[in-house]
Design a protein around this motif. Structure first.
Motif, PDB file in Angstrom:
ATOM      1  N   HIS A  52       1.710   0.222   5.764  1.00 47.95           N
ATOM      2  CA  HIS A  52       0.995   1.015   4.745  1.00 47.95           C
ATOM      3  C   HIS A  52      -0.017   0.178   3.949  1.00 47.95           C
ATOM      4  CE1 HIS A  52       3.822   4.215   5.610  1.00 47.95           C
ATOM      5  NE2 HIS A  52       4.783   3.333   5.486  1.00 47.95           N
ATOM      6  N   PRO A  53      -1.009  -0.399   4.621  1.00 48.56           N
ATOM      7  CA  PRO A  53      -2.002  -1.217   3.914  1.00 48.56           C
ATOM      8  C   PRO A  53      -2.822  -0.369   2.942  1.00 48.56           C
ATOM      9  CG  PRO A  53      -2.741  -0.756   6.132  1.00 48.56           C
ATOM     10  CD  PRO A  53      -1.330  -0.254   6.042  1.00 48.56           C
ATOM     11  N   GLN A  54      -3.279  -1.003   1.877  1.00 53.94           N
ATOM     12  CA  GLN A  54      -4.079  -0.311   0.863  1.00 53.94           C
ATOM     13  C   GLN A  54      -5.509  -0.070   1.330  1.00 53.94           C
ATOM     14  OE1 GLN A  54      -3.083  -3.560  -1.760  1.00 53.94           O
ATOM     15  NE2 GLN A  54      -2.358  -2.081  -3.275  1.00 53.94           N
ATOM     16  N   LEU A  55      -6.030  -0.998   2.126  1.00 47.62           N
ATOM     17  CA  LEU A  55      -7.403  -0.914   2.633  1.00 47.62           C
ATOM     18  C   LEU A  55      -7.378  -0.927   4.156  1.00 47.62           C
ATOM     19  CD1 LEU A  55      -9.039  -3.713   0.439  1.00 47.62           C
ATOM     20  CD2 LEU A  55      -9.030  -1.266  -0.033  1.00 47.62           C
ATOM     21  N   VAL A  56      -8.282  -0.141   4.750  1.00 44.39           N
ATOM     22  CA  VAL A  56      -8.409  -0.137   6.206  1.00 44.39           C
ATOM     23  C   VAL A  56      -9.895  -0.174   6.557  1.00 44.39           C
ATOM     24  CG1 VAL A  56      -7.962   1.112   8.355  1.00 44.39           C
ATOM     25  CG2 VAL A  56      -6.303   1.239   6.466  1.00 44.39           C
ATOM     26  N   PHE A  57     -10.252  -1.094   7.427  1.00 42.94           N
ATOM     27  CA  PHE A  57     -11.600  -1.135   7.998  1.00 42.94           C
ATOM     28  C   PHE A  57     -11.429  -0.735   9.454  1.00 42.94           C
ATOM     29  CE2 PHE A  57     -11.923  -3.627   4.236  1.00 42.94           C
ATOM     30  CZ  PHE A  57     -13.188  -3.342   3.762  1.00 42.94           C
ATOM     31  N   LEU A  58     -11.990   0.422   9.817  1.00 47.06           N
ATOM     32  CA  LEU A  58     -11.676   1.077  11.078  1.00 47.06           C
ATOM     33  C   LEU A  58     -12.934   1.328  11.907  1.00 47.06           C
ATOM     34  CD1 LEU A  58      -9.651   2.623  12.889  1.00 47.06           C
ATOM     35  CD2 LEU A  58      -9.889   4.567  11.327  1.00 47.06           C
TER      36      LEU A  58
END
Length: 125
Positions: A52-58
């Motif tokens: 459950h990461p706070q930030l996602v670069f997708l």
């Protein structure tokens, strides 16, 4: 006035290792201490649901799934996750789909460290 605590975890999803390394360097400098990396959608899916990461670069273009599909999954699981769609393909359709899917922003490759820093620092904490 005391500064708000920084974000502490992020997931970097891109099939190009140099893009993940560059993002990791930027996020390290922002004080993000836990960074997960995935080169494909299946790994990203598992890491997101486990940590459950706070930030996602997708990235949109992944070898096994379209990033826009993952965006919808991630937002269904955690509507508060901050997801940034990343792509070299800056079409109007990709931009609209990303925003409609709940992405915080659309980042066009190649991007600058300043752009990433500004995006992360502008988020509500």
């Amino acid at each position: 006035m005391q500064a708000l605590p920084p974000f502490t975890s992020a997931l970097l999803v891109d099939d190009t290792s140099t893009v993940r390394q560059y993002l990791r360097q930027i996020l390290d400098k922002l004080g993000i201490t836990t960074i997960y990396e995935a080169a494909d959608g299946a790994s990203a899916d598992q890491l997101f649901f486990t940590h459950h990461p706070q930030l996602v670069f997708l990235d949109i273009q992944l070898p096994d799934i379209n990033g826009k599909v993952l965006l919808r999954r991630f937002k269904q699981q955690d509507k508060h996750a901050h997801v940034f769609m990343v792509s070299a393909y800056s079409s109007v359709e990709n931009l609209k789909d990303a925003i409609a899917g709940g992405a915080n922003a659309f980042v066009v490759k190649p991007f600058s460290a300043k752009r990433i820093c500004n995006l992360v620092q502008s988020l509500p904490r």
